[in-house]
Design a protein around this motif. Structure first.
Motif, short mmCIF file in Angstrom:
data_model
loop_
_atom_site.label_atom_id
_atom_site.label_comp_id
_atom_site.label_asym_id
_atom_site.label_seq_id
_atom_site.Cartn_x
_atom_site.Cartn_y
_atom_site.Cartn_z
N PRO A 1 -89.41 -8.82 6.02
CA PRO A 1 -89.08 -10.17 5.56
C PRO A 1 -88.84 -11.12 6.73
O PRO A 1 -88.37 -10.70 7.79
N ARG A 2 -89.17 -12.37 6.51
CA ARG A 2 -88.97 -13.38 7.56
C ARG A 2 -87.75 -14.25 7.26
O ARG A 2 -87.36 -15.05 8.09
N GLY A 3 -87.25 -14.15 6.02
CA GLY A 3 -86.12 -14.99 5.63
C GLY A 3 -86.56 -16.26 4.94
O GLY A 3 -85.75 -16.98 4.36
N SER A 4 -87.86 -16.55 5.03
CA SER A 4 -88.39 -17.72 4.34
C SER A 4 -89.88 -17.52 4.14
O SER A 4 -90.50 -16.66 4.76
N CYS A 5 -90.44 -18.33 3.24
CA CYS A 5 -91.88 -18.26 3.00
C CYS A 5 -92.56 -19.33 3.85
O CYS A 5 -92.24 -20.52 3.74
N ALA A 6 -93.48 -18.90 4.69
CA ALA A 6 -94.16 -19.84 5.58
C ALA A 6 -95.04 -20.81 4.80
O ALA A 6 -95.30 -21.93 5.24
N THR A 7 -95.52 -20.40 3.63
CA THR A 7 -96.39 -21.25 2.83
C THR A 7 -95.60 -22.30 2.07
O THR A 7 -95.95 -23.47 2.06
N CYS A 8 -94.50 -21.86 1.43
CA CYS A 8 -93.73 -22.76 0.56
C CYS A 8 -92.56 -23.43 1.29
O CYS A 8 -92.03 -24.43 0.80
N GLY A 9 -92.16 -22.87 2.41
CA GLY A 9 -91.06 -23.46 3.16
C GLY A 9 -89.71 -23.33 2.48
O GLY A 9 -88.85 -24.19 2.65
N VAL A 10 -89.54 -22.27 1.70
CA VAL A 10 -88.26 -22.05 1.03
C VAL A 10 -87.68 -20.70 1.46
O VAL A 10 -88.43 -19.80 1.85
N PRO A 11 -86.36 -20.56 1.38
CA PRO A 11 -85.75 -19.27 1.73
C PRO A 11 -86.17 -18.18 0.76
O PRO A 11 -86.40 -18.45 -0.42
N THR A 12 -86.28 -16.96 1.25
CA THR A 12 -86.55 -15.80 0.39
C THR A 12 -85.27 -14.99 0.33
O THR A 12 -84.76 -14.57 1.36
N GLU A 13 -84.76 -14.80 -0.86
CA GLU A 13 -83.50 -14.07 -1.04
C GLU A 13 -83.69 -12.76 -1.80
O GLU A 13 -82.99 -11.79 -1.55
N GLU A 14 -84.64 -12.76 -2.75
CA GLU A 14 -84.79 -11.57 -3.60
C GLU A 14 -85.32 -10.39 -2.78
O GLU A 14 -86.39 -10.45 -2.19
N GLU A 15 -84.56 -9.32 -2.77
CA GLU A 15 -84.96 -8.14 -2.02
C GLU A 15 -85.88 -7.27 -2.86
O GLU A 15 -85.64 -7.08 -4.05
N VAL A 16 -86.92 -6.76 -2.23
CA VAL A 16 -87.90 -5.91 -2.91
C VAL A 16 -88.10 -4.66 -2.07
O VAL A 16 -88.33 -4.76 -0.87
N GLU A 17 -88.01 -3.51 -2.70
CA GLU A 17 -88.28 -2.27 -1.97
C GLU A 17 -89.71 -1.84 -2.27
O GLU A 17 -90.13 -1.83 -3.42
#
Ligand code: ZN
Length: 164
Positions: free
Chosen positions: A53-69
């Motif tokens: 994870p990068r902590g954000s989406c480079a395409t949408c410019g929003v934070p990524t919080e939902e964790e996925v295994e």
């Protein structure tokens, strides 16, 4: 008296020591590695799963919080054969490195392919992560030693063509 040649270059040893601050997203990923788990994050807008994870989406410019295994299984999207020895790797060339798209992830990452002849690696090949022994797990990507082929049919090009 002969004329001295001008000095155009010198060789000098150099060493850099630095501390790396992983940040929240990478910290969660690295703690997952220490538990033998591969953790990514999903973008709330486009749904892409970033591993690591990068902590954000480079395409949408929003934070990524939902964790996925995700599992350690994936598909080789592209690869290269390395024929030059590296100081950082004890493996003698030639060997193969590949972009691997883990099942459930949307971005491939670069990894070493082993346990098969270097010239048999191909696009679409199904592979799995080979982990270090449990007692050697720690917060590092080096917990995954390499990837190796698994006994599954190659993935169809259409399934990974958007991830090259
Ligand atoms: Zn997004």
């Amino acid at each position: 008296m002969s004329e001295a040649k001008p000095v155009r270059a010198i060789s000098t040893p150099i060493r850099l020591e630095y501390s790396y601050t992983a940040g929240r997203a990478s910290t969660r990923f690295l703690r997952g590695m220490a538990q033998g788990r591969i953790l990514g994050q999903r973008c709330p807008e486009c749904g892409k799963v970033y591993v690591p994870p990068r902590g954000s989406c480079a395409t949408c410019g929003v934070p990524t919080e939902e964790e996925v295994e995700v599992t350690g299984k994936g598909t080789v999207t592209t690869f290269c054969i390395v024929r030059i020895p590296s100081e950082n790797l004890s493996i003698p060339p030639p060997f193969t490195c590949a972009h691997i798209l883990l099942d459930g992830a949307d971005l491939p990452f670069f990894a070493l392919i082993q346990e098969c002849p270097f010239d048999q690696v191909r696009m679409g090949m199904r592979v799995e992560a080979v982990w270090v022994p449990k007692e050697e797990l720690g917060p590092t990507f080096e917990c995954i030693k390499h990837f190796r082929p698994i006994d599954e049919p190659d993935a169809a090009y259409e399934t990974y063509k958007e991830h090259l």
